[in-house]
Design a protein around this motif. Structure first.
Motif, PDB file in Angstrom:
ATOM      1  N   LEU A 111      -3.378  -8.848  23.415  1.00 33.78           N
ATOM      2  CA  LEU A 111      -3.539  -8.923  24.864  1.00 33.78           C
ATOM      3  C   LEU A 111      -4.966  -8.560  25.239  1.00 33.78           C
ATOM      4  CD1 LEU A 111      -0.399  -6.795  25.725  1.00 33.78           C
ATOM      5  CD2 LEU A 111      -0.583  -9.228  26.188  1.00 33.78           C
ATOM      6  N   GLU A 152      -7.175  -8.297  31.049  1.00 37.02           N
ATOM      7  CA  GLU A 152      -6.845  -9.171  32.179  1.00 37.02           C
ATOM      8  C   GLU A 152      -5.336  -9.396  32.259  1.00 37.02           C
ATOM      9  OE1 GLU A 152      -9.255  -9.967  29.869  1.00 37.02           O
ATOM     10  OE2 GLU A 152     -10.828  -9.230  31.224  1.00 37.02           O
ATOM     11  N   ASP A 153      -4.652  -9.237  31.116  1.00 36.11           N
ATOM     12  CA  ASP A 153      -3.194  -9.390  31.120  1.00 36.11           C
ATOM     13  C   ASP A 153      -2.519  -8.214  31.798  1.00 36.11           C
ATOM     14  OD1 ASP A 153      -3.390 -11.741  29.670  1.00 36.11           O
ATOM     15  OD2 ASP A 153      -3.475 -10.659  27.770  1.00 36.11           O
ATOM     16  N   LEU A 154      -3.267  -7.182  32.045  1.00 33.71           N
ATOM     17  CA  LEU A 154      -2.686  -5.981  32.632  1.00 33.71           C
ATOM     18  C   LEU A 154      -3.221  -5.823  34.047  1.00 33.71           C
ATOM     19  CD1 LEU A 154      -3.573  -3.567  29.701  1.00 33.71           C
ATOM     20  CD2 LEU A 154      -1.659  -5.150  29.813  1.00 33.71           C
ATOM     21  N   PRO A 155      -2.482  -6.275  35.040  1.00 29.33           N
ATOM     22  CA  PRO A 155      -2.973  -6.082  36.403  1.00 29.33           C
ATOM     23  C   PRO A 155      -3.093  -4.600  36.725  1.00 29.33           C
ATOM     24  CG  PRO A 155      -0.720  -6.912  36.393  1.00 29.33           C
ATOM     25  CD  PRO A 155      -1.179  -6.917  34.985  1.00 29.33           C
TER      26      PRO A 155
END
Lengths: 455, 186
Positions: B83, B86-89
């Protein structure tokens, strides 16, 4: 007619907790309950039957905030039970570790406390993340102090976070002369920085103390001069390190300790009757919801001589240095006054350290089941671990962590404060509510959809 | 030195079953001879507040951060995924301590190249402590070590066996169970 306000969860501290407050028509707290909502850890059960070397490693993992304190307290509880004296050089290494941990922790606490405070001479609150001066230099100083504390902790402890070097009987290894020189250099740098940081923070706290009001969620709240006062006692075992049952004059007494159930301490079921949607962050609990502190609190209530007591920086200063300033600001200032001591403590210990000295006891007894305890003066207060070891195996293990002591004491300190300042009072105690772990949850396209806390 | 150019942080708690994956991978990585600019850290429970918040202003600038943790992405236990931050808001990688510094990765991602290697857990104990990884997740350790080595550009050209055999061991020399867990495990 009392109203009930609930702030849940509380923010800008470490752990999961909430405040349930009965307030009068003026918004002043008549009764405050501050409680942990992190589920019970139950590490005591897991420890039974494990070897005395395993349990301190397990103890270290119950918390991501005080892993050093838990490792040292658990290791020394085992040593106290088996009657094992460790070499002087091992003691010095542990002392350095303790000071490094406190240096780092107090610095991190400053970041948590600063947004409540104002830049002196202005009505502008401190934002520790701003890139603007003068705050930027302060933030960089805090970060450098933290980095020094972490680096020294890693050199002496073997790992940056969960120290691997302490062991029952002493330490796995001594440090090299080169490492000693490095620690010395870092501590000399920290000596100057911690002094500056202490002076800065005290000036900012004194400025807050002189103010008439503070802004919270768009409301100007009067600051009482006795913010956070309580009449409970103090409990501390040493100015810096701690005490154990092996000491000639132990400073903690198991027979003075009792514990009551949250059911007997906290208030019963109440309905929320006052709310402020503008309260940071996300507003307080809406009117009509229920709270039931005596059912929701996840820790027992420890008493010393039948009363809640305060532990932490002010308790240490009050018991060993005649410090007498009460209230939240008094507690915060006591914490700052411990800052330079962490750097001097490291310098003194590293001066005395013989890097070619043995750091492991010649003989490590296997234990006969006697009760031993060790109280480590963690940054947030006495972290007391108790153990019985027989034939190298742990028969009994218990952890009385600092904030467990402070929950009921702080609850009393809330009385008389405007409810909007209740979190300011609570943050003074630097809570270290027991830990949880985290996990990311993402959907089929591997996009994150939710976050799940495993506690 | 707390940090070097490349930092590999294994996160998680060995007391909660498969949540101990991060520290277990770190244990394996620490057996390897890695380049001098690489630092491997058992971050345990303290990464967000002990490490990530320090990186921005670190004495030695960190250029690359690799985080190893468990991730529930609906795969089979032991599956591994990569990951990006950016995959983690914002709010997703929340430190368990609900404080303002809980999103250090969002702050760091503009100055540091961050990769998160997540392993699908089988069992994360939630109420009782439980020591030890499940078999499936344990088998993901060598695969993860290889991904990490690839990320940092280290080529050992050898199968990695996390059962205790060092990479530079003589051929045939293993410390796994007889006839069992040697060689590739993916």
């Amino acid at each position: 007619m009392s109203k009930v306000v609930e702030i849940s969860p509380t923010t800008r501290h470490e752990g999961h907790s909430k405040l349930v407050l009965k307030v009068n028509d003026e918004g002043i707290v008549e009764r405050g309950d501050w409680l942990s909502i992190t589920p019970v850890r139950g590490v005591e059960k897991l420890a039974i039957g494990k070897t005395m070397d395993q349990v301190p490693k397990i103890a270290s993992r119950v918390c991501g905030i005080c892993p050093i304190a838990h490792t040292l307290a658990a290791t020394e509880a085992m040593e106290a039970s088996i009657g094992c004296e460790i070499p002087e050089d091992a003691k010095l290494l542990r002392y350095i570790l303790q000071c490094a941990n406190r240096m780092h922790s107090h610095a991190i606490h400053n970041i948590l406390a600063l947004p409540d405070l104002y830049i002196p001479g202005t009505d502008v609150k401190v934002n520790p993340f701003t890139k603007e001066e003068p705050v930027r230099s302060v933030a960089l100083r805090i970060q450098r102090i933290r980095e020094i504390g972490q680096t020294i902790g890693e050199i002496v402890g073997g790992e940056a976070i969960h120290p691997s070097n302490p062991r029952v009987g002493g330490m796995y290894k001594n440090i090299s002369p080169r490492a000693k020189a490095k620690i010395y250099d870092l501590a000399k740098e920290a000596r100057v920085l911690t002094q500056q940081q202490m002076e800065f923070m005290i000036a900012v706290f004194r400025n807050y103390q002189r103010r008439d009001w503070a802004e919270v969620g768009g409301v100007e709240v009067p600051i009482p001069k006795d913010l956070g006062y309580h009449n409970q006692g103090y409990m501390a075992t040493a100015p810096v390190y701690g005490s154990s049952s092996l000491d000639e004059t132990p400073m903690w007494f198991p027979e003075r300790f009792t514990e009551v159930r949250p059911w007997d301490w906290y208030m019963g079921e109440v309905e929320i009757s006052e709310a402020d949607p503008n309260y940071p962050i996300g507003g307080t609990t809406p009117v009509g919801k229920k709270a039931w502190p005596q059912m929701e609190a996840c820790t027992g209530v420890p008493l010393y001589d039948g009363q809640p007591v305060e532990v932490g920086p002010r308790a240490r200063m009050a018991m060993f240095k005649n410090y007498d300033e009460k209230g939240t600001i008094g507690l915060q200032i006591a914490r700052q006054m411990e800052f330079p001591e962490t750097a001097y403590g490291i310098i003194d210990a590293v001066d005395a350290l013989d890097t070619s000295g043995s750091v492991l006891a010649d003989e490590i007894p296997q234990g006969d089941g006697s009760l031993g305890w060790a109280a480590n003066e963690a940054p947030r207060g006495a972290d007391v671990h108790l153990a019985r070891v027989k034939d190298g195996r742990v028969q009994y293990f218990s952890m009385l962590v600092p904030t467990t002591w402070n929950f009921p004491t702080c609850s009393r300190a809330l009385e008389g404060a405007p409810w909007r300042l209740a979190e300011v009072v609570m943050r003074g105690y630097d809570p270290c509510v027991s830990c949880a772990t985290h996990m990311l949850v993402i959907d089929e396209d591997k996009r994150l959809v939710a976050q799940k806390l495993i506690q | 030195m707390l940090f070097r150019e490349i930092v590999i942080a294994g996160c998680g708690n060995p007391l909660f079953g498969d949540d101990g994956f991060g520290p277990a991978v770190v244990e394996e990585l620490q057996k390897l001879q890695l380049p001098d600019n690489v630092k491997v850290i058992d971050a345990g429970l303290g990464a967000p507040h002990f490490l990530f918040t320090l990186m921005e202003d670190a004495e030695v600038p960190v250029k690359k951060l690799i985080i190893i943790d468990i991730t529930d992405f609906g795969g089979n236990p032991g599956d591994v995924t990569k990951l990006r931050p950016e995959d983690l808001p914002p709010g997703s990688y929340r430190d368990a301590h609900s404080w303002d510094l809980s999103e250090p990765l969002q702050r760091l991602k503009d100055v540091i190249d961050i990769t998160i290697i997540g392993c699908q857990p089988k069992r994360v104990a939630s109420h009782e402590f439980e020591l030890g990884l499940t078999e499936e997740v344990e088998r993901a350790i060598p695969k993860t070590v290889r991904i990490v080595l690839e990320e940092i550009g280290v080529e050992y050209g050898a199968a990695i066996n996390h059962q205790g055999t060092h990479l530079w061991a003589a051929p045939g020399e293993t410390a796994g169970e007889p006839g069992g867990k040697t060689g590739e495990q993916t």
